[in-house]
Design an enzyme around this catalytic site. Structure first.
Site, PDB file in Angstrom:
ATOM      1  N   HIS A  39       0.919  -1.015  -0.122  1.00  0.00           N
ATOM      2  CA  HIS A  39       0.015   0.086   0.035  1.00  0.00           C
ATOM      3  C   HIS A  39       0.910   1.268   0.108  1.00  0.00           C
ATOM      4  CE1 HIS A  39      -2.995   3.014   1.643  1.00  0.00           C
ATOM      5  NE2 HIS A  39      -3.741   2.073   1.359  1.00  0.00           N
ATOM      6  N   ASP A  45       3.172  -4.318   7.924  1.00  0.00           N
ATOM      7  CA  ASP A  45       1.780  -3.661   7.681  1.00  0.00           C
ATOM      8  C   ASP A  45       0.876  -4.670   8.036  1.00  0.00           C
ATOM      9  OD1 ASP A  45      -0.285  -2.375   6.966  1.00  0.00           O
ATOM     10  OD2 ASP A  45       0.377  -1.599   5.128  1.00  0.00           O
ATOM     11  N   GLN A  90      -4.425  -5.085   6.842  1.00  0.00           N
ATOM     12  CA  GLN A  90      -5.461  -6.087   6.257  1.00  0.00           C
ATOM     13  C   GLN A  90      -5.370  -7.514   6.851  1.00  0.00           C
ATOM     14  OE1 GLN A  90      -7.531  -5.068   4.312  1.00  0.00           O
ATOM     15  NE2 GLN A  90      -6.627  -2.844   3.909  1.00  0.00           N
ATOM     16  N   LYS A 104     -10.649  -0.927  10.371  1.00  0.00           N
ATOM     17  CA  LYS A 104     -10.874  -2.079   9.481  1.00  0.00           C
ATOM     18  C   LYS A 104     -11.244  -3.254  10.614  1.00  0.00           C
ATOM     19  CE  LYS A 104      -7.268  -0.418   6.331  1.00  0.00           C
ATOM     20  NZ  LYS A 104      -8.278  -0.134   5.122  1.00  0.00           N
ATOM     21  N   CYS A 118      -4.677   2.619  -3.857  1.00  0.00           N
ATOM     22  CA  CYS A 118      -3.434   3.074  -3.226  1.00  0.00           C
ATOM     23  C   CYS A 118      -2.298   2.075  -3.441  1.00  0.00           C
ATOM     24  CB  CYS A 118      -3.647   3.394  -1.794  1.00  0.00           C
ATOM     25  SG  CYS A 118      -4.763   4.621  -1.334  1.00  0.00           S
TER      26      CYS A 118
END
Length: 405
Positions: free
Chosen positions: A122, A199, A202, A225, A364
């Site tokens: 991302h 990261d 997700q 999220k 993104c």
């Protein structure tokens, strides 16, 4: 087995109608999930009963608000199995968390050092490192992927050298759904004496996270999220690294003692990195979102989402001209697709008129789109409250739009 109808009752927004009275089918969960009533109640309670600035007052409201924030900090530490709650830094989101690491931890990186990223990142895990590279004269190396969307692990290993200063990579791709072997990737980095950032934006909504098992040096994710409030993020960092890092921002809360013209000292962890007034109401409410996930059952959520993913994938592939990007085994519940030469914006706009909320564009992740040779995709993503009936409506709508071109 989950009672999805009972779960859906906790999300009033799912009863909305859109597009001239059509029932909303919300399939944009990778961008942001919806929020259960328990979290909204926690937000309202914070504003109505305990709204006072935290860590700064001796009066009752301030102490109660502070207790709620620190309860969430401990809650998050337990949720991701951090060694200490002092390793949990609250930010405004994953983006700010990564920027914090790049700006603070990265300030030590010297000219000629190399940063390893992947092509599936991302922008939030690309641009902060590019800005750092420009400031410090660093070089960025990029790991490629297979056509199925799997990282080229041989290339990843080969990119390490005595000039490598850090590696940063996503746990799960927000476009492909690919689940990267982050534990192995961290171990490879550490074998070269290189720290690693993951990261987890997700991954955190769909699986149990154990930062000690992964072995990472930093892990970042966002509340919004995970059925929680917007504007709240988390940075986990290993204590020894956080203690060495300079503050990211200056101001109230993060100081020990301020002297003029110089000589300011800084607060201990975690407050050294939390300058200014935080979104203490949102942070407190994030605990309710974690409660919702654990009470529902993280493994049960994952099983339900994967069932929807498999069903939707099979149904979509029945549509002539369908292309799905990201076909690795064990992927998370994200489907990025194109139908023939239909522009993703046209598909998304027409799906919206049929009551289907999906995401369109490059998500993104422009370098990934360039690798795939496409301008963007339509992306459907699932959460615990989605149903097979909604998938059927989604398939029906995609088929109808496809037949219009």
């Amino acid at each position: 087995m989950l009672d999805i109808s009972k779960i859906r009752e906790q999300f009033p927004i799912l009863k909305r109608t859109v597009a001239d009275g059509r029932p909303l089918v919300y399939l944009d969960n990778t961008a942001t999930s919806q929020t259960p009533h328990s979290v909204v109640e926690a937000i309202v309670d914070g504003y109505e009963h305990t709204k006072a600035n935290v860590h700064r007052g001796v009066h009752t409201l301030s102490q109660e608000a502070t207790d709620k924030v620190e309860h969430t900090r401990r809650r998050v530490a337990a949720y991701i199995n951090a060694a200490s709650h002092e390793e949990i830094i609250f930010t405004r989101g994953t983006t700010e968390a990564i920027n914090l690491v790049a700006a603070s931890f990265g300030s030590r990186f010297l000219r000629g050092g190399e940063i390893i990223l992947t092509v599936m990142e991302h922008h939030a895990n690309i641009v902060p490192w590019q800005l750092l590279a420009e400031r410090n004269g660093l070089v960025i190396k990029v790991v490629n992927i297979s056509d199925a969307g799997a990282l080229d692990m041989e290339m990843y290993r080969d990119l390490f050298s005595d000039r490598t200063v850090t590696a940063a990579f996503c746990h799960v791709s927000n476009v492909l759904g690919t689940v990267n072997p982050v534990k192995e990737m961290v171990a490879i980095a550490h074998s070269h004496g290189v720290p690693a950032l993951v990261d987890g934006a997700q991954a955190s909504p769909h699986m149990r996270i154990d930062v000690q098992e992964i072995g990472c040096d930093f892990y970042a994710f966002s509340s919004h999220k995970m059925y929680g409030p917007t504007g709240v993020g988390v940075l986990y960092g290993r204590r020894e690294l956080l203690e060495e890092m300079p503050p990211y921002q200056g101001g109230g809360e993060m100081i020990g003692h301020v002297r003029l013209p110089e000589g300011t000292t800084f607060a201990a962890l975690p407050f050294k990195f939390e300058a200014g007034t935080p979104d203490y109401v949102g942070i407190a409410a994030f605990a309710a979102a974690l409660d919702f996930m654990e009470q529902t059952g993280i493994e049960a959520i994952a099983a339900h989402e994967h069932e929807l993913l498999e069903y939707a994938t099979a149904r979509l592939m029945e549509i002539k001209g369908m292309r799905i990007f990201g076909t690795t085994e064990g992927k998370e519940p994200v489907i990025s697709f194109l139908v023939r030469d239909i522009h993703p914006y046209d598909m998304g706009m027409l799906l919206d008129r049929l009551g289907i909320a999906v995401r369109t564009g490059h998500h993104c992740a422009q370098p990934l789109m360039e690798r795939l040779g496409i301008p963007g995709t339509v992306r459907a993503s699932f959460a615990v409250y989605n149903t097979r009936e909604e998938v059927d409506e989604f398939i029906k709508a995609v088929t109808r739009v496809s037949n219009m071109f």
